[in-house]
Motif scaffolding. Sequence first.
Motif, PDB file in Angstrom:
ATOM      1  N   VAL A  34       0.823  -1.204   0.000  1.00 40.09           N
ATOM      2  CA  VAL A  34       0.000   0.000   0.000  1.00 40.09           C
ATOM      3  C   VAL A  34       0.860   1.258   0.000  1.00 40.09           C
ATOM      4  O   VAL A  34       0.448   2.297  -0.540  1.00 40.09           O
ATOM      5  N   GLU A  38       0.152   4.249  -2.563  1.00 39.35           N
ATOM      6  CA  GLU A  38      -0.168   5.597  -2.084  1.00 39.35           C
ATOM      7  C   GLU A  38       0.812   6.621  -2.641  1.00 39.35           C
ATOM      8  O   GLU A  38       0.418   7.747  -2.983  1.00 39.35           O
ATOM      9  N   TYR A  55      -4.011  -7.633  -5.855  1.00 41.31           N
ATOM     10  CA  TYR A  55      -3.909  -6.594  -4.841  1.00 41.31           C
ATOM     11  C   TYR A  55      -3.529  -7.183  -3.491  1.00 41.31           C
ATOM     12  O   TYR A  55      -3.029  -6.469  -2.621  1.00 41.31           O
ATOM     13  N   GLU A  64      -5.401  -2.891   3.534  1.00 38.43           N
ATOM     14  CA  GLU A  64      -5.338  -1.462   3.232  1.00 38.43           C
ATOM     15  C   GLU A  64      -5.426  -1.209   1.729  1.00 38.43           C
ATOM     16  O   GLU A  64      -6.072  -0.248   1.288  1.00 38.43           O
ATOM     17  N   VAL A  65      -4.781  -2.071   0.935  1.00 39.64           N
ATOM     18  CA  VAL A  65      -4.853  -1.921  -0.522  1.00 39.64           C
ATOM     19  C   VAL A  65      -6.289  -2.083  -0.997  1.00 39.64           C
ATOM     20  O   VAL A  65      -6.808  -1.269  -1.778  1.00 39.64           O
TER      21      VAL A  65
END
Length: 241
Positions: A34, A38, A55, A64-65
């Motif tokens: 992630v 980000e 993912y 979180e992804v």
Amino acid sequence: MFKRLFRRFVASSDFPATAPESPFIAVGDIHGCVDLLERYLGLEPGDPLVCVGDYVDRGDNSAEVLRLLHARPDIICLSGNHEEMMLDFLKDPAGSGARWLRYGGLQTLASFGVAGVTETSSADAMAQARDQLQDAMGPDLITWMKRLPKCWQSGNVAVVHAGADPAQSIENQTEKVLHWGHPDFAKATRTDGVWIVHGHTIVAEPTATRGRISIDTGAYATGRLTAALIEPGKTTFETIT
């Protein structure tokens, strides 16, 4: 600090030039990284984004992804074989759990706060882990995963996860081939002039040659996430580290 590495490729004359309807960006396999995702999104890339799948698993932050991408309907997200294995676990934990955990599912469970299970666990333990994962994910995220498309196309450029059967049209590809690849994909050149953008197979450097654009640079293992800006007649690679 992070570095942005750029490489440009212009199609040679032995295959038709890329001709998307408009420029777009394809992002390689994220696998729970992630932080890299980000960083890239923070650059405000501008053109439409298409993610090639995978993912989850292997990296530490799959939850979180998924949550980040779920909250971004402006990003086109395709499914990969690791999303397939995760959904199989949710449907049949006893039958599919060992395989998924062996290929990185343990890290995904941990990212959702689920522990106490391994690939050799009993059917009851697998079912308990499945129930905990379902609760942690929630129905909206699970439904979103189930609805992820397998392919996206613009002009003569198709984005998939693993590859495509060069003997079949894009419309006639099977889910198995799109998620897991085809033995002839890297050997035979398509005759319909369609470029295939894909991840799944880790490459040392992103490449674009003879109708294949490979962008999985193994983010979870190398710390390098690659994106490809695909425009009429050229492809520019950008690697975030």
